[in-house]
Design an enzyme around this catalytic site. Structure first.
Site, PDB file in Angstrom:
ATOM      1  N   GLU A  46       0.871  -1.160   0.000  1.00  0.00           N
ATOM      2  CA  GLU A  46       0.000   0.000   0.000  1.00  0.00           C
ATOM      3  C   GLU A  46       0.917   1.221   0.000  1.00  0.00           C
ATOM      4  O   GLU A  46       1.852   1.285   0.799  1.00  0.00           O
ATOM      5  CB  GLU A  46      -0.872   0.038   1.266  1.00  0.00           C
ATOM      6  N   ARG A 271       6.375 -12.729   9.016  1.00  0.00           N
ATOM      7  CA  ARG A 271       6.968 -11.428   8.735  1.00  0.00           C
ATOM      8  C   ARG A 271       8.270 -11.290   9.491  1.00  0.00           C
ATOM      9  O   ARG A 271       8.527 -11.991  10.467  1.00  0.00           O
ATOM     10  CB  ARG A 271       6.003 -10.307   9.082  1.00  0.00           C
ATOM     11  N   LYS A 281       5.068   0.122   9.877  1.00  0.00           N
ATOM     12  CA  LYS A 281       4.937   1.372   9.124  1.00  0.00           C
ATOM     13  C   LYS A 281       4.371   2.478   9.999  1.00  0.00           C
ATOM     14  O   LYS A 281       4.787   3.623   9.927  1.00  0.00           O
ATOM     15  CB  LYS A 281       3.997   1.153   7.929  1.00  0.00           C
TER      16      LYS A 281
END
Length: 574
Positions: A46, A271, A281
RNA sequence: UGGGGCGUAGCCAAGCGGUAAGGCAACGGGUUUUGGUUCCGUCAUCCGAAGGUUCAAGUCCUUCCGCCCCAGCCA
């Protein structure tokens, strides 16, 4: 493993990867002919922030898979939430992926390119009785959803006629309602043990400009609706994402089945977490916005742009990603030292050597002629002659590292000390004859003698001089700003100190106050002309990278990583 | 607590019923004009725990324990 595709994924070459569970599954699919032997992955960020090393892992996996199986890998921007996204991010993401050494298949894709098709699929769902427009408020929807242990309650609007939903949905699109007034929901199962399946929201109203579609839309599709369809449209075979989407796979599959369209396979992996830093983020953006760091590309940041500015190479990052492997081990945290190892290993091989003194102390060689200047032609890499050489001036006054002199040397210390002899790298043996101090008792200058026969750094009598130190000619030295970096956080896991009082404190409380130290170093002339981005080893100190902040008058260097220092380790134990 | 995922060395991570790979870190030593590099060596009688099946279990079964994810109109 199929080779020989029409358009092999253009991706950085790496030594062959081991057989991880992803490769095993894909190989299995290839054998069974499940996707006709095709392998088509995608990297779907994104555009709401800069890429970090966790994304590098995903990039290496997705592009690496395509490369190894002779497939393709798309770059797709998951841009379904206009209020968080910006072109600044889409630009930086493309730059970072390329810098890492990968090239995507064709043009970048955007979920927003599919808004029309997505909308059509939504109408189809409504007409099939698989979606409805809900008039419950956000708070009511939350209440109706139930809890982890209690099933949800159907919305009163759940069984409204498809025609009514369709009409409302079209009017939502037409802009007849304010934000939050209505949503489109999938009609699945309000009692599902998987909360994600309790009639998930598909579309919400957002009167906001989108960075690509402008004001064309005031309704935007949600991730769970968009992602699977985007994968389907692009013919993705293996939709690889992180473990936290495991719960979403059920919805991914439900949606494609409900629409009866091409169905990729979602596969999740763990992850990346790294010690001494954060890979979220949300938190990284906070560090930037609150000014804890100088920007997204601050060399202390775990962002790709930060690592790049710090002096890390794409090769090192790819090697790191390959060494950490891919698994489903939830909550694994890789030690930062592995990244440092990868960086050192690559930089050691490719980087020219120079000399700079970070904490200078003056040396005067009393028996060296006042006006004499020698220019040594020194190799830029002692083990790789292909780097060539550079001229290095030498004269009577020099700078050496303050730490390379001890008035009272500890055991095993074999650098300079009163009466001790040491080798100036590539130059002469010198012996310390006198220590000059200021009123406060600080050592300000060392008076030394030299052995002219030791020119070049060895003597004809073959005597052993164990210590070798680096130096810079004081008359020729170029003052240079050097930025020394340390971990952004001192704890392995930021905020986890073991102290109960620390619980609940914001993570920014735990930022290492000494993560950046700026010094004025004395550098050999060659370093002043290094272009921004140039990487070099300062001998005995570490790897450094010329920063764009530098000017010809005042160069700036970032310390990428120190060299290993077994003396410091030894001394700590003494 | 419902559902899902995961537990192999300080950190990653192989292992797919036949007797615990590899890397990082750490530690010892050789070489060395970077206390760097490099080279050699050490580092799990044991796989979250306990039972069970089997000639044989990290791998199969049972129970238990721990950690992570899900109750956004974020992704």
């Amino acid at each position: 493993m199929s080779q020989q595709p029409e358009t092999p994924c253009a991706a950085a070459q790496e030594r062959p990867q081991g057989q991880d569970f992803l490769r095993a599954r894909i190989a299995q699919d290839n054998e069974s002919g499940r996707f006709g032997g095709r392998v088509h992955t995608r990297f779907p960020p994104e555009p709401n922030g800069y890429l970090h090393i966790g994304h590098a892992k995903s990039i290496c996996i997705n592009f690496g898979l395509a490369r190894d199986f002779g497939g393709k890998c798309n770059l797709r921007f998951d841009d379904t939430n206009p209020v968080k996204e910006d072109v600044e991010y889409v630009d930086s993401i493309q730059q970072d992926v390329r810098w890492l050494g990968f090239e995507w298949e064709g043009e970048p894709h955007y979920a927003s390119d599919y808004f029309d098709r997505l909308y059509a699929y939504a109408e189809k769902l409504i007409m099939d009785g698989k979606a409805y427009v809900d008039e419950l408020s956000a708070e009511e929807i939350r209440e109706y959803r139930g809890t982890l242990t209690r099933p949800g309650t159907p919305s009163p609007w759940r069984e409204r006629p498809a025609s009514e939903s369709l009409d409302l949905f079209r009017r939502m699109k037409a802009g007849e309602f304010p934000d939050g007034k209505l949503v489109l929901r999938a009609k699945i199962d309000m009692a599902s043990p998987n909360v994600i399946m309790r009639d998930p929201t598909l579309y919400r109203i957002r009167h906001a400009d989108h960075h690509r579609t402008g004001d064309k839309w005031c309704i935007y599709p949600m991730y769970d609706f968009t992602h699977c369809i985007s994968d389907s449209i692009e013919g993705i075979t293996h939709s690889i994402c992180t473990l936290e989407f495991d719960n979403n796979r059920e919805l991914y599959d439900w949606m494609l089945d409900a629409l009866d369209i091409y169905h990729p396979q979602q596969i999740e992996f763990a992850r990346l977490n790294l010690t001494h830093t954060l890979l979220s983020k949300r938190k990284l953006i906070q560090l930037v916005r609150e000014g804890h760091v100088r920007g997204w590309d601050d060399p202390r940041m775990p962002t790709i742009s930060g690592l790049r500015r710090r002096g890390c190479t794409p090769e090192a990052i790819r090697d790191f990603c390959s060494r950490i492997g891919v698994a489903r081990t939830a909550d694994s945290t890789v030690d930062y030292s592995l990244l440092e190892f990868c960086v050192r290993e690559h930089l050691n091989a490719v980087t020219p050597r120079c000399m700079a003194v970070l904490d200078p102390i003056r040396v005067v060689i009393e028996d060296y002629p006042e006006d004499k200047v020698e220019v040594f032609d020194l190799p830029l890499h002692p083990e790789d002659a292909s780097h060539g050489s550079r001229p290095v001036p030498f004269c009577r006054e020099l700078w050496i590292e303050r730490d390379d002199f001890r008035e009272n040397p500890p055991k095993k210390y074999y650098r300079l000390a009163p009466g001790a002899e040491v080798r100036l790298r590539y130059a002469y043996y010198i012996t310390c004859r006198e220590v000059i101090k200021d009123e406060a008792g600080n050592v300000v200058e060392l008076r030394c003698s030299h052995d002219p026969a030791s020119r070049g750094g060895s003597s004809p009598d073959g005597r052993r001089v164990k210590g070798t130190i680096h130096w810079v000619s004081a008359r020729h030295a170029r003052p240079t700003e050097v930025r020394l970096y340390d971990h952004l956080f001192l704890q392995d896991v930021p905020g986890v100190t073991g102290n109960p009082d620390d619980e609940g404190r914001p993570f920014t409380d735990f930022i290492n106050p000494d993560s950046l130290k700026i010094v004025t170093a004395m550098a050999e002339p060659y370093l002043a002309d290094l272009p921004a981005g140039g990487r070099v080893q300062f001998e005995r100190l570490g790897y450094f990278c010329s920063d764009p902040d530098g000017t010809p008058e005042k160069p700036v260097f970032n310390r990428t990583v120190t060299l290993k220092d077994s003396w410091a380790k030894l001394e700590r134990k003494l």
